[in-house]
Motif scaffolding. Sequence first.
Motif, mmCIF file in Angstrom:
data_model
loop_
_atom_site.group_PDB
_atom_site.id
_atom_site.type_symbol
_atom_site.label_atom_id
_atom_site.label_comp_id
_atom_site.label_asym_id
_atom_site.label_seq_id
_atom_site.Cartn_x
_atom_site.Cartn_y
_atom_site.Cartn_z
ATOM 1 N N GLU A 201 0.871 -0.870 0.147
ATOM 2 C CA GLU A 201 -0.164 0.066 -0.091
ATOM 3 C C GLU A 201 0.830 1.395 -0.375
ATOM 4 N N LEU A 214 -2.170 -7.816 6.809
ATOM 5 C CA LEU A 214 -3.475 -7.180 6.350
ATOM 6 C C LEU A 214 -4.089 -8.695 6.717
ATOM 7 N N ALA A 328 -15.607 -10.543 1.320
ATOM 8 C CA ALA A 328 -14.172 -9.747 1.179
ATOM 9 C C ALA A 328 -14.739 -9.408 3.147
HETATM 10 P P1 ATP Z 1 -9.528 -0.438 -0.025
HETATM 11 O O1 ATP Z 1 -10.604 0.299 -1.051
HETATM 12 O O2 ATP Z 1 -10.298 0.073 0.840
HETATM 13 O O3 ATP Z 1 -8.664 -0.362 -0.665
HETATM 14 P P2 ATP Z 1 -10.320 -3.064 -1.860
HETATM 15 O O4 ATP Z 1 -11.944 -2.686 -2.651
HETATM 16 O O5 ATP Z 1 -8.658 -3.211 -1.922
HETATM 17 O O6 ATP Z 1 -9.442 -2.041 -0.216
HETATM 18 P P3 ATP Z 1 -10.687 -5.668 -1.126
HETATM 19 O O7 ATP Z 1 -9.746 -5.990 -1.797
HETATM 20 O O8 ATP Z 1 -12.245 -6.236 -1.150
HETATM 21 O O9 ATP Z 1 -10.238 -4.084 -0.362
HETATM 22 O O10 ATP Z 1 -10.334 -6.210 0.078
HETATM 23 C C1 ATP Z 1 -11.237 -7.123 1.267
HETATM 24 C C2 ATP Z 1 -11.729 -6.069 2.585
HETATM 25 O O11 ATP Z 1 -10.021 -6.204 2.559
HETATM 26 C C3 ATP Z 1 -11.689 -5.283 2.583
HETATM 27 O O12 ATP Z 1 -12.744 -4.728 2.587
HETATM 28 C C4 ATP Z 1 -10.768 -4.306 3.692
HETATM 29 O O13 ATP Z 1 -11.786 -4.533 5.069
HETATM 30 C C5 ATP Z 1 -9.795 -5.096 3.909
HETATM 31 N N1 ATP Z 1 -8.723 -4.527 3.313
HETATM 32 C C6 ATP Z 1 -8.260 -4.228 2.274
HETATM 33 N N2 ATP Z 1 -7.326 -3.818 2.680
HETATM 34 C C7 ATP Z 1 -6.634 -3.796 3.131
HETATM 35 C C8 ATP Z 1 -5.474 -3.370 3.272
HETATM 36 N N3 ATP Z 1 -4.504 -2.218 3.229
HETATM 37 N N4 ATP Z 1 -5.774 -3.004 5.248
HETATM 38 C C9 ATP Z 1 -5.886 -2.812 6.070
HETATM 39 N N5 ATP Z 1 -7.546 -4.549 5.637
HETATM 40 C C10 ATP Z 1 -7.810 -3.788 4.010
#
Ligand code: ATP
Length: 457
Positions: A201, A214, A328
Amino acid sequence: MEDIVALCKRRGFVYPTSDIYGGLTSSYDYGPAGAELLRNIRNLWWNYFVKRRTDMVGLDSQILLHPNTWVASGHVSAFNDPLVEDKKTHKRYRADHLIEAWIKQHPDKTVVVEDLTIDQMGEFISANGIQSPEGNELTKPQKFNLLFETKLGVVEGEKSTLYMRGETAQGIFTNFKNIIDSNRVTLPFGVGQIGKSFRNEITTGQFIFRTIELEQAEIEYFFDPETTDWKTLMDEWKQAMWDFVTKELGISAEHLRWRQHTDKERSHYSKDTYDLDYEFPFGWKELWGIAYRTNYDLTQHANLSKADLSYTDPKTGKKFIPHVIEPAAGINRMFFMILAEAYRKEEKRTVLAVKPALAPTNVAVFPLVANKPELMDKAKQVFSLLSKQFSVAWDARGNIGKRYLSQDEVGTPWCITVDYTTLEDTTVTVRDRDTTTQVRVSIDELSVYFQKKLGII
Ligand code: ATP
């Protein structure tokens, strides 16, 4: 936000990773109270979605998978964030986040950031003179892959590239054949998994909301699109997610909302996606996503691996590749949400009013004073009796008032004091975190008393 971060450190919920070395970007460790809260969230999720359902099974796949997994899934080519760099400080930012922040300050300019291509983001930034938070010029946005690479093999030159998983879901897809061959499952059924994922990130400074390491809790729910309507199924799963957050985690519906992804925003694999957003201290943000991934992933893996990933209907003999709905969630975001929701600053104390079943400790046991062996012995007996069934803390330091305040801050719903009356009639004082009222309960009845309070019986 600052109060919560301070409480987390003061009371052992969350520490910055490698604190003594100045920390590591977007990384946090979970202290004694935090480890318990995380475990409670995980267990609740697992019980609710895997153990209590007849149509779900669990899985624990690896963090490192065959690298082709990520080629087939599209992550190697399409798991990107738009990166811009401050030309002076070389600090990196997400272009979409900078645009969002700029729009908040210029409400007359409306644009759907999620719909912008990377080139359009670049044009928007230069047309509006958007600068870095330090006030410097920014580079053009570039695609930045979020997958962490690592090397396998001890001999230099013979190493091959592996990826730390960017989502737990792919381990479910690559095990699909194993699962249907070794379990008596029939469609529709789901596979649930909790585990670590890694994302490189760019954004920093959002505490545990966005970290490079995570924990995810993901479900792939497989079905036949000819016999199950995906929209109805999606609605059922959305309801299950909502119920879990409101009823099991105790979150107020006012702080939750659904947001549908726009056509351009949706991931490459998805036909429809919703985010369940929570109102975090810094605004509405995604807690949990649900996507209709069609049969994209299984088809991709079948094509690249040449394995047969189809399902044969035992009744009709129809052979096909099932579709999936994927809820997810991020365990760490649930953790953050629970703290934000439960944090209360009162005149004389700070209270973490978490649901009793989630609290790091269910009950704390205190001897009235530490220098009276009879009280210490009796209190230790109460501790051993209850710790077989509940999560119990022990505190014999300082005065009772201070012990109460410290338990309030970690969210302990009940504190027991063993005092001189206990030695006479075997009753103890039970003090309630939320009302601060005290009642006397016989030691024999404590187990049933707390089981009832926790809703176990
Ligand atoms: P965002 O838009 O906030 O980057 P994302 O759409 O990439 O999230 P997903 O790929 O849908 O996230 O992942 C499923 C879940 O994992 C998310 O709803 C979130 O709760 C969690 N998540 C994703 N990225 C992170 C992170 N870098 N740190 C903590 N939790 C995360």
